[in-house]
Scaffold this motif. Structure first.
Motif, PDB file in Angstrom:
ATOM      1  N   LYS A 174       0.814  -1.365  -0.088  1.00 31.49           N
ATOM      2  CA  LYS A 174       0.147  -0.022   0.051  1.00 31.49           C
ATOM      3  C   LYS A 174       0.837   1.408   0.134  1.00 31.49           C
ATOM      4  O   LYS A 174       0.233   2.511  -0.569  1.00 31.49           O
ATOM      5  N   LEU A 175       2.119   1.372   0.402  1.00 28.46           N
ATOM      6  CA  LEU A 175       2.905   2.167   0.512  1.00 28.46           C
ATOM      7  C   LEU A 175       3.865   2.275  -0.789  1.00 28.46           C
ATOM      8  O   LEU A 175       4.682   3.368  -0.843  1.00 28.46           O
ATOM      9  N   GLY A 176       3.693   1.476  -1.787  1.00 30.05           N
ATOM     10  CA  GLY A 176       4.315   1.255  -2.831  1.00 30.05           C
ATOM     11  C   GLY A 176       5.565   0.596  -2.908  1.00 30.05           C
ATOM     12  O   GLY A 176       6.692   0.957  -3.711  1.00 30.05           O
ATOM     13  N   PHE A 177       5.654  -0.271  -2.117  1.00 32.84           N
ATOM     14  CA  PHE A 177       6.789  -1.218  -1.963  1.00 32.84           C
ATOM     15  C   PHE A 177       6.506  -2.531  -2.387  1.00 32.84           C
ATOM     16  O   PHE A 177       5.346  -3.166  -2.631  1.00 32.84           O
ATOM     17  N   VAL A 178       7.543  -3.112  -3.105  1.00 33.19           N
ATOM     18  CA  VAL A 178       7.680  -4.679  -3.542  1.00 33.19           C
ATOM     19  C   VAL A 178       8.698  -5.255  -2.698  1.00 33.19           C
ATOM     20  O   VAL A 178       9.477  -4.428  -2.009  1.00 33.19           O
ATOM     21  N   TYR A 179       8.568  -6.570  -2.780  1.00 35.58           N
ATOM     22  CA  TYR A 179       9.494  -7.377  -1.756  1.00 35.58           C
ATOM     23  C   TYR A 179      10.226  -8.620  -2.056  1.00 35.58           C
ATOM     24  O   TYR A 179       9.579  -9.251  -3.312  1.00 35.58           O
ATOM     25  N   HIS A 180      10.974  -9.129  -1.480  1.00 32.66           N
ATOM     26  CA  HIS A 180      11.645 -10.609  -1.858  1.00 32.66           C
ATOM     27  C   HIS A 180      12.047 -11.055  -0.484  1.00 32.66           C
ATOM     28  O   HIS A 180      12.419 -10.459   0.426  1.00 32.66           O
ATOM     29  N   THR A 181      11.742 -12.225  -0.348  1.00 33.86           N
ATOM     30  CA  THR A 181      11.755 -12.880   0.967  1.00 33.86           C
ATOM     31  C   THR A 181      12.875 -14.073   0.751  1.00 33.86           C
ATOM     32  O   THR A 181      12.541 -14.994  -0.040  1.00 33.86           O
ATOM     33  N   GLU A 182      13.545 -14.256   1.781  1.00 29.75           N
ATOM     34  CA  GLU A 182      14.435 -15.589   1.796  1.00 29.75           C
ATOM     35  C   GLU A 182      14.494 -16.206   3.191  1.00 29.75           C
ATOM     36  O   GLU A 182      14.299 -15.461   4.325  1.00 29.75           O
ATOM     37  N   LYS A 183      14.268 -17.627   3.279  1.00 27.06           N
ATOM     38  CA  LYS A 183      14.586 -18.354   4.572  1.00 27.06           C
ATOM     39  C   LYS A 183      15.744 -18.745   5.026  1.00 27.06           C
ATOM     40  O   LYS A 183      16.553 -19.589   4.188  1.00 27.06           O
ATOM     41  N   PHE A 184      16.283 -18.135   5.791  1.00 25.04           N
ATOM     42  CA  PHE A 184      17.632 -18.471   6.194  1.00 25.04           C
ATOM     43  C   PHE A 184      17.947 -19.555   7.208  1.00 25.04           C
ATOM     44  O   PHE A 184      18.926 -20.367   7.205  1.00 25.04           O
ATOM     45  N   ALA A 185      16.916 -19.849   8.112  1.00 22.49           N
ATOM     46  CA  ALA A 185      17.115 -21.006   8.949  1.00 22.49           C
ATOM     47  C   ALA A 185      15.674 -21.293   9.099  1.00 22.49           C
ATOM     48  O   ALA A 185      14.630 -20.365   8.723  1.00 22.49           O
ATOM     49  N   GLU A 186      15.197 -22.349  10.232  1.00 23.52           N
ATOM     50  CA  GLU A 186      13.848 -22.732  10.291  1.00 23.52           C
ATOM     51  C   GLU A 186      12.988 -21.560  10.817  1.00 23.52           C
ATOM     52  O   GLU A 186      11.922 -21.364  10.477  1.00 23.52           O
ATOM     53  N   ASN A 187      13.521 -20.659  11.617  1.00 24.26           N
ATOM     54  CA  ASN A 187      12.631 -19.543  12.067  1.00 24.26           C
ATOM     55  C   ASN A 187      13.364 -18.192  11.904  1.00 24.26           C
ATOM     56  O   ASN A 187      13.560 -17.417  12.803  1.00 24.26           O
ATOM     57  N   GLU A 188      13.688 -18.133  10.830  1.00 30.11           N
ATOM     58  CA  GLU A 188      14.696 -16.742  10.459  1.00 30.11           C
ATOM     59  C   GLU A 188      14.385 -16.184   9.029  1.00 30.11           C
ATOM     60  O   GLU A 188      14.932 -17.188   7.896  1.00 30.11           O
ATOM     61  N   PHE A 189      13.424 -15.565   8.909  1.00 35.19           N
ATOM     62  CA  PHE A 189      13.075 -14.967   7.599  1.00 35.19           C
ATOM     63  C   PHE A 189      13.349 -13.413   7.570  1.00 35.19           C
ATOM     64  O   PHE A 189      13.280 -12.543   8.283  1.00 35.19           O
ATOM     65  N   HIS A 190      14.149 -13.289   6.156  1.00 37.60           N
ATOM     66  CA  HIS A 190      14.589 -12.073   5.684  1.00 37.60           C
ATOM     67  C   HIS A 190      13.888 -11.305   4.653  1.00 37.60           C
ATOM     68  O   HIS A 190      13.625 -12.256   3.784  1.00 37.60           O
ATOM     69  N   VAL A 191      13.369 -10.208   4.786  1.00 36.89           N
ATOM     70  CA  VAL A 191      12.561  -9.707   3.731  1.00 36.89           C
ATOM     71  C   VAL A 191      13.086  -8.294   3.204  1.00 36.89           C
ATOM     72  O   VAL A 191      13.293  -7.434   4.059  1.00 36.89           O
ATOM     73  N   TRP A 192      13.271  -8.140   2.152  1.00 33.24           N
ATOM     74  CA  TRP A 192      13.989  -6.877   1.611  1.00 33.24           C
ATOM     75  C   TRP A 192      12.597  -6.064   0.704  1.00 33.24           C
ATOM     76  O   TRP A 192      11.919  -6.581  -0.245  1.00 33.24           O
ATOM     77  N   PHE A 193      12.396  -5.010   1.393  1.00 29.13           N
ATOM     78  CA  PHE A 193      11.388  -4.284   0.694  1.00 29.13           C
ATOM     79  C   PHE A 193      11.911  -3.112  -0.239  1.00 29.13           C
ATOM     80  O   PHE A 193      12.857  -2.254   0.531  1.00 29.13           O
ATOM     81  N   TYR A 194      11.450  -3.025  -1.199  1.00 31.60           N
ATOM     82  CA  TYR A 194      12.160  -2.057  -2.297  1.00 31.60           C
ATOM     83  C   TYR A 194      10.846  -1.181  -2.632  1.00 31.60           C
ATOM     84  O   TYR A 194      10.106  -1.560  -3.335  1.00 31.60           O
ATOM     85  N   ARG A 195      11.167   0.300  -2.527  1.00 30.59           N
ATOM     86  CA  ARG A 195      10.122   1.347  -2.818  1.00 30.59           C
ATOM     87  C   ARG A 195      10.004   1.861  -4.512  1.00 30.59           C
ATOM     88  O   ARG A 195      10.993   2.171  -4.973  1.00 30.59           O
ATOM     89  N   VAL A 196       8.977   1.297  -5.018  1.00 29.24           N
ATOM     90  CA  VAL A 196       8.988   1.643  -6.598  1.00 29.24           C
ATOM     91  C   VAL A 196       8.128   2.780  -6.875  1.00 29.24           C
ATOM     92  O   VAL A 196       8.016   3.203  -7.888  1.00 29.24           O
ATOM     93  N   GLU A 197       7.216   3.029  -5.736  1.00 26.36           N
ATOM     94  CA  GLU A 197       6.301   4.194  -5.836  1.00 26.36           C
ATOM     95  C   GLU A 197       5.872   4.918  -4.502  1.00 26.36           C
ATOM     96  O   GLU A 197       5.890   4.064  -3.505  1.00 26.36           O
ATOM     97  N   GLU A 198       6.024   6.226  -4.408  1.00 31.35           N
ATOM     98  CA  GLU A 198       5.522   6.819  -3.093  1.00 31.35           C
ATOM     99  C   GLU A 198       4.065   6.806  -3.167  1.00 31.35           C
ATOM    100  O   GLU A 198       3.451   7.744  -3.739  1.00 31.35           O
ATOM    101  N   LYS A 199       3.479   6.100  -2.143  1.00 33.75           N
ATOM    102  CA  LYS A 199       2.025   6.059  -2.260  1.00 33.75           C
ATOM    103  C   LYS A 199       1.645   6.233  -0.630  1.00 33.75           C
ATOM    104  O   LYS A 199       2.108   5.775   0.183  1.00 33.75           O
ATOM    105  N   THR A 200       0.528   6.749  -0.460  1.00 34.40           N
ATOM    106  CA  THR A 200      -0.040   7.065   0.829  1.00 34.40           C
ATOM    107  C   THR A 200      -1.624   6.339   0.677  1.00 34.40           C
ATOM    108  O   THR A 200      -2.514   6.641   0.031  1.00 34.40           O
ATOM    109  N   PRO A 201      -1.614   5.014   1.522  1.00 32.36           N
ATOM    110  CA  PRO A 201      -2.884   4.322   1.442  1.00 32.36           C
ATOM    111  C   PRO A 201      -4.037   5.007   1.771  1.00 32.36           C
ATOM    112  O   PRO A 201      -4.069   5.646   2.864  1.00 32.36           O
ATOM    113  N   GLU A 202      -5.135   5.136   0.759  1.00 30.91           N
ATOM    114  CA  GLU A 202      -6.186   6.060   1.224  1.00 30.91           C
ATOM    115  C   GLU A 202      -7.173   5.392   2.438  1.00 30.91           C
ATOM    116  O   GLU A 202      -7.751   5.907   3.135  1.00 30.91           O
TER     117      GLU A 202
END
Length: 229
Positions: A60-88
């Motif tokens: 809603k804020l204009g981000f896309v994302y990519h997720t990687e699982k490093f361990a059973e209970n460790e997730f890293h998510v990278w959010f990259y902003r492609v548009e500046e949006k303000t959710p209505e």
């Protein structure tokens, strides 16, 4: 640059926010940091489970994302902003209770979030999201969980359910639960207060947007009878 391959080289420059084992609602702080980012910038979030509820909020804020699982209970998510949006239209409640489960057991936290995703975000569901909110609302009343029922009612109205449908639901509750139960338990509750607010404001000619804003202010997370921590 919506494709991860086109921006993955930039992720080393992203600020990192590790929210593993953070107690309480960390989203306001994360949202503030996200809103300060410009197009072409991003942030990394580390969590013990895959944070499905976060994806929609960041989109809603204009981000896309990519997720990687490093361990059973460790997730890293990278959010990259492609548009500046303000959710209505922001959802009146977020599934904050899910944050409690990793404190008990990290595997339980992951299972709870995956279950939430299957129940509320799966495209395989046949019943509309709004109708599922109404069903969840009535199920909560039947189980005596008025706190949950109030939240589901406010969400249902915010997502477009007509007040006439709420009329039908409350009529059925009176029929199925009984007049005595309805009068002593439902009538004085936050659930019925929210319903009465909708009906009164509509009668006054207020717009749905105005009513939803009022509902969020009166029956939001600051209301102790409704909040989930």
């Amino acid at each position: 640059m919506n494709n991860y391959e086109e921006w993955k080289a930039k992720r080393e420059t992203f600020s990192k926010m590790d929210v593993r084992h953070v107690q309480g609602n960390f989203f306001p702080g994360l949202q503030k940091r996200a809103e300060e980012l410009h197009v072409g910038e991003g942030m990394e979030v580390v969590q013990t489970f895959e944070p499905h509820p976060l994806y929609q909020e960041m989109e809603k804020l204009g981000f896309v994302y990519h997720t990687e699982k490093f361990a059973e209970n460790e997730f890293h998510v990278w959010f990259y902003r492609v548009e500046e949006k303000t959710p209505e239209n922001t959802a009146p409640y977020r599934p904050l209770a899910l944050l409690n489960y990793p404190m008990i057991d990290e595997d339980l936290g992951r299972i709870a979030v995956d279950f939430w995703k299957t129940t509320w975000q799966s495209r395989k569901r046949t019943i509309t999201y709004e109708m599922r909110l109404l069903l969840s609302f009535t199920n909560a009343v039947g189980a005596g969980r008025i706190r949950q029922a109030t939240r589901e009612l406010v969400k249902a109205y915010s997502y477009g359910i007509e007040s006439a449908a709420l009329d039908d639901v409350f009529e059925l509750l009176a029929w199925n639960q009984g007049i005595g139960f309805f009068s002593s338990e439902i009538g004085p509750s936050t659930l019925f207060q929210a319903y009465k607010m909708i009906k009164l404001k509509e009668k006054q000619g207020k717009s749905r947007e105005e009513i939803c804003t009022g509902l969020k202010e009166k029956f939001g997370e600051k209301n102790q009878e409704v909040q989930v921590l």
